[in-house]
Structure formats: C-alpha cells, structure tokens
Design a protein around this motif. Structure first.
Motif, short mmCIF file in Angstrom:
data_model
loop_
_atom_site.label_atom_id
_atom_site.label_comp_id
_atom_site.label_asym_id
_atom_site.label_seq_id
_atom_site.Cartn_x
_atom_site.Cartn_y
_atom_site.Cartn_z
N ASP A 109 43.49 34.65 29.32
CA ASP A 109 42.98 35.81 29.40
C ASP A 109 41.60 35.75 28.07
O ASP A 109 41.31 36.32 27.43
N GLU A 143 32.04 38.71 27.41
CA GLU A 143 32.69 39.29 28.85
C GLU A 143 33.17 40.16 28.25
O GLU A 143 33.07 41.48 29.33
N ASP A 170 39.20 31.99 34.77
CA ASP A 170 38.92 33.54 34.40
C ASP A 170 39.60 34.05 35.58
O ASP A 170 39.40 35.39 35.44
N ARG A 321 34.55 50.41 40.65
CA ARG A 321 34.86 49.04 41.48
C ARG A 321 34.22 49.04 42.61
O ARG A 321 34.74 49.83 43.24
N SER A 392 36.47 41.97 37.55
CA SER A 392 35.19 41.79 37.78
C SER A 392 34.86 40.59 36.66
O SER A 392 35.43 40.46 35.21
N HIS A 420 45.01 42.45 29.49
CA HIS A 420 44.57 43.50 28.94
C HIS A 420 45.69 44.59 28.63
O HIS A 420 45.33 45.58 28.12
N1 BES Z 1 39.62 37.48 33.25
C1 BES Z 1 38.66 38.90 33.77
C2 BES Z 1 39.06 39.38 35.40
C3 BES Z 1 39.32 39.21 36.19
C4 BES Z 1 41.56 39.06 35.78
C5 BES Z 1 39.12 38.19 37.62
C6 BES Z 1 41.93 38.59 36.96
C7 BES Z 1 40.51 38.93 38.58
C8 BES Z 1 42.16 38.53 38.06
C9 BES Z 1 37.87 39.73 33.23
O1 BES Z 1 37.78 39.28 31.30
C10 BES Z 1 37.68 41.11 32.57
O2 BES Z 1 38.86 41.34 32.18
N2 BES Z 1 36.77 41.92 32.87
C11 BES Z 1 36.50 43.11 33.19
C12 BES Z 1 34.77 43.11 33.12
C13 BES Z 1 34.89 44.50 32.36
C14 BES Z 1 34.58 44.75 31.26
C15 BES Z 1 32.70 44.45 32.06
C16 BES Z 1 37.09 43.94 34.27
O3 BES Z 1 37.22 43.27 35.09
O4 BES Z 1 37.24 44.74 33.74
#
Ligand code: BES
Ligand code: ZN
Length: 448
Positions: A109, A143, A170, A321, A392, A420
């Motif tokens: 990620d 992002e 992603d 969400r 997201s 994460h």
């Molecule tokens: N890559 C992720 C989103 C994701 C991961 C979607 C796995 C589906 C499957 C992205 O980097 C992410 O972590 N987005 C954040 C957005 C937020 C911080 C605004 C999220 O989803 O928490």
C-alpha cells in the motif's frame, strides 16, 4: 535504458519514510517524488514533479497520439505511519525479503503495486519503443490523509489528464490470494469529538459525584452509535443506501465460497469470533454496508499506577465508511445532530469534521471492466472474482466528477499483506505478476 531489477527498485522505493500524516516527513515525501520522477523519465516518459499546498504530485506521460486511447494509471507514494514500531519483526523502512514476501511499510500500500505498473511500462517501452495506448501516470503523496490537494490539482490539469479510463492497483486480491476485480469501494467521512468538562483536571474525591465526567459522557455517547447487533442508530443513516442487486448478492456468495467463508476472515483478523450487522454475510458487511467506527479514544490519566482524577476532557476519533449513494456531508451532519441531542448539560461537545470522500462503484461488465478481468486472468491464471471492498480511495468519485471517467481497480495486494499494520508485506509473486498484468492490460485497453 538497461533492464531494471524489479526487487532492487522496489527496495529503493521502500526506503523512503514517506509518511504523509507527519509534517516532519515532508522532506522524505519530496525526495521520494524526485526519485519517482527520475525513474519515470529514465524509462522514457515525460515526467515532472508538481508542488501543491501539501505533498508534491508526480506526473509522467507519453506523447499523445490522437489515434490511440488514453489510460491514466493512478497510485500513491505516501504511506501510513509505521506505528506501533514494536510490532515489526525488522524496521519498517529497511525492506526485508523472506519466504517469498517483501516486508516494509508501503510494500503493498501502495509502492509495490504502483511500481509493478511502472516496470510493466518500462519493459514494453524497452522491447517495443512505444505503448499500445497514450499513458499518463498520476502518483500522489496524500492519499493516506484523504487527498486534500488533489481535487484542485485535477481541476487545474484537467486537459493534461484527459483520458478514456483510469486503472488503479491500490486494492487487494480476494481471500486465498485469488485474483479479483474490485468494482466498488466504500466512501469515508471523518469526525473528531471532544467532550469538555471542568476548567481543569479535578480531584475525583472532592468533585466526583458533583460534576459530569467527560470520559463517562464520551463513553455513553459512543455507545449510542450502535445497537447490540451492530446496526447504526443515527437517524437517516441508511436512507440513501443503494440496495444490492441480485447479481451482487450472488457474486458475494461466490466470493464467500471461494474465499473459505468466515473462517478465513477470522484468521486474517486474528479474532475468535466475527461481529457485525445482522442480516448480511461478512463479505457483504465489509463491502456493501456502511459502518461507524471509533478509531481512537483518549482522556484522563494514562501513566503508570492510578491517579484519582476527574479529567477535564475526553476525545474520540471516528470514521464512517459509506456506500453508494450516501452523501458524506449529509452523514456528518446527521451524526453531529444525533450526538449533540444526547449530550448532557455540564459538558460542551466540540465536533470537528475531517476529510471525506463518497463511495465509488462501476460496472465490472463494461468493455474496460472486461479488459481488466482478462488482464488479471492472463497474469494470474484464474478467472477473477468480483469484489466490493471495504477500504476507500476517496479520489475515485472526484476522478469521475472532474475527468468524467471510470476507475478500474485491479488489486495486487495479497489479503494477508497487513496494510496499515506492523509487518506490512507483499507477495513477490503478486508484484512480479503485476508487471505481467500491466502489459496485458494496456494491450487489451488499446485494442478496443
Ligand atoms: N489502498 C488503500 C485502500 C484499500 C485497500 C481499498 C485495500 C481496498 C482494499 C488506501 O491506501 C487506504 O488505506 N485508504 C484509506 C483512505 C483514508 C485514509 C482517507 C482508508 O481506506 O482508510
Ligand atoms: Zn492505505
């Protein structure tokens, strides 16, 4: 240019601690963006770094040939903080290769995923001298904090970014590391609550029983968000939720079967029992139902031993969400009203709204959706499952609004990539498969 060693390049990329949420890492974001620009111009693209009010945006493109279709590949070079550090087997920004995986913050990620596309393009350019499409790379550095400056950037560079579709890696594969095309992602809306009570921390013996305790008030407020079954109680919360089409319920059931059911998800999460809203399967609850989550909570004494104190304040960080067609602004207003109504006298509730982005959904049976599925199948050898995922990427809805195009989500992360979390990793076979996938994808998208 000479052939690039994919794993060498990935390790270089992963050594930048490009953490977007921490201001002290601004120089690392900058040098990571510069590194990308050099890589992209080295493979023969016209590459540039654009400063914004936050982290820079990296753009790279081929010359436009009006007879070809145009594809924009989006990714991000920023990463989440590596905390908690003591959860890592080896330091988060010193990539380690073991048992067919590469471990580091950002491995999946999103550095491994976007680099696979870059290296796919590099291979095609080296072998053929040109690509089957006009290509634009848009790689941002914000992002993970909700892309606060990208909307303006898209507006300002609308012409340069004009394209027929967006392709993004992603997201993740389905449980069991089965290839999947993600056709829906949840939206997000962030909110922070601060409950303020007495003018200062008080002696809990001298004032306890006489003054409302902000931590208790906050706990009570948070407990009103859900019923015992995980259903959100904010009035109107579910009003705009688009019901699942019958084919979607079937796709979810297929996925559930292929993915090993609840047992596999329990294992990934490391919990003895799953929990969530009644009436929906786990796969549906993750991908197709909205939620209210507490991401952090604090207040009062946190040190060793006890301290008899009645704290002056307490805070909680929340994110909702969302799914199509919920409007983040409407949800934030409804949540604030609901919480305010229940706040007792004697404390003040401060509500700070944060970043937000609407949910995104496309048609996996569109011609470009089918070309995406073919590329996944070609690279990974199995018919991809159709996935609604719970994470997201807030800019998707904006890309649709400003550029007028759909985004196709070809996830390369393994489901156990721990994005994460400590020991984030990417399966090397997924990374290398991603390079193959890019080549098949551009070929397929160019043909129609
Ligand atoms: N890559 C992720 C989103 C994701 C991961 C979607 C796995 C589906 C499957 C992205 O980097 C992410 O972590 N987005 C954040 C957005 C937020 C911080 C605004 C999220 O989803 O928490
Ligand atoms: Zn992320």
């Amino acid at each position: 240019m000479d052939q690039l060693d994919p794993l060498e390049k990935l390790q270089e990329f992963l050594r930048f601690p490009s953490v977007s949420t921490q201001p002290e890492h601004a120089p690392d974001l900058l040098s990571c963006a510069e590194w990308l620009r050099e890589l992209l111009s080295g493979i023969g693209l016209n590459a540039s770094v654009h400063s914004t009010a936050g982290s820079p945006v990296v753009l790279a493109s081929t010359l436009r040939d009006p007879s070809k279709r145009s594809v924009l590949i989006y990714g991000h070079y920023d990463v989440q903080p590596p905390d908690p550090l003591d959860g890592w087997t080896t330091p988060p920004f010193e990539p380690r290769i073991a048992e067919g995986r590469i471990y580091a913050r950002g491995a999946a990620d999103n550095k491994g995923q976007i680099l696979a596309h870059i290296l796919g393009v590099a291979e095609t350019l080296r072998e053929n001298g040109s690509l089957p499409v006009n290509l634009i790379f848009l790689i941002e550095g914000e992002e993970e904090i909700g892309s606060p400056n990208l909307t303006d950037f898209l507006r300002e560079h609308r012409e340069e970014l004009a394209c027929d579709l967006v392709a993004i890696s992603d997201t993740a594969m389905a449980p069991g590391n089965k290839p999947a095309l993600t056709y829906a992602l949840r939206g997000i809306a962030a909110m922070e609550l601060i409950v303020r009570g007495p003018a200062r921390d008080l002696h809990s013996g001298l004032f306890g029983g006489a003054v409302a305790n902000p931590v208790t008030v906050l706990a009570r407020l948070l407990s009103t968000l859900h019923d015992d079954k995980g259903h959100v109680l904010i009035p109107g919360f579910y009003d705009a939720v688009r019901p699942l089409a019958p084919w979607e319920r079937e796709a979810a059931a297929d996925l559930e079967k292929a993915a090993g059911g609840d047992a596999a998800i329990r294992e990934l999460a490391g919990v003895p029992e799953l929990f969530g809203e009644e009436g929906f399967s786990t796969i549906e609850r993750i991908g197709a139902r909205p939620t209210a989550e507490v991401n952090g909570i604090g207040g009062g004494y946190q040190g060793a031993g006890t301290k008899t104190v009645l704290p002056k304040e307490a805070f909680a960080k929340l994110t909702f969400r969302l799914v199509a067609d919920q409007d983040p602004a409407v949800i934030l207003t409804a949540a604030e009203e609901y919480l305010r109504k229940q706040t007792p006298p004697g404390v003040l509730l401060e509500v700070i709204t944060g970043h937000s982005g609407a949910a995104y959904q496309n048609d996996p049976n569109s011609p470009d959706g089918l070309a995406s599925r073919k590329a996944l199948k070609g690279a990974f050898g199995a018919e991809p499952l159709l996935l609604r995922d719970g994470g997201s990427i807030p800019i998707l809805a904006t890309l649709k609004e400003i550029l007028g195009v759909d985004s196709h989500l070809l996830g390369l992360a393994n489901p156990d990539s721990r994005i994460h979390s400590p020991d984030e990793n990417m399966l090397i076979e997924n990374f290398l498969g991603g390079i193959r996938m890019n080549r098949i994808l551009l070929e397929g998208l160019g043909k129609r």
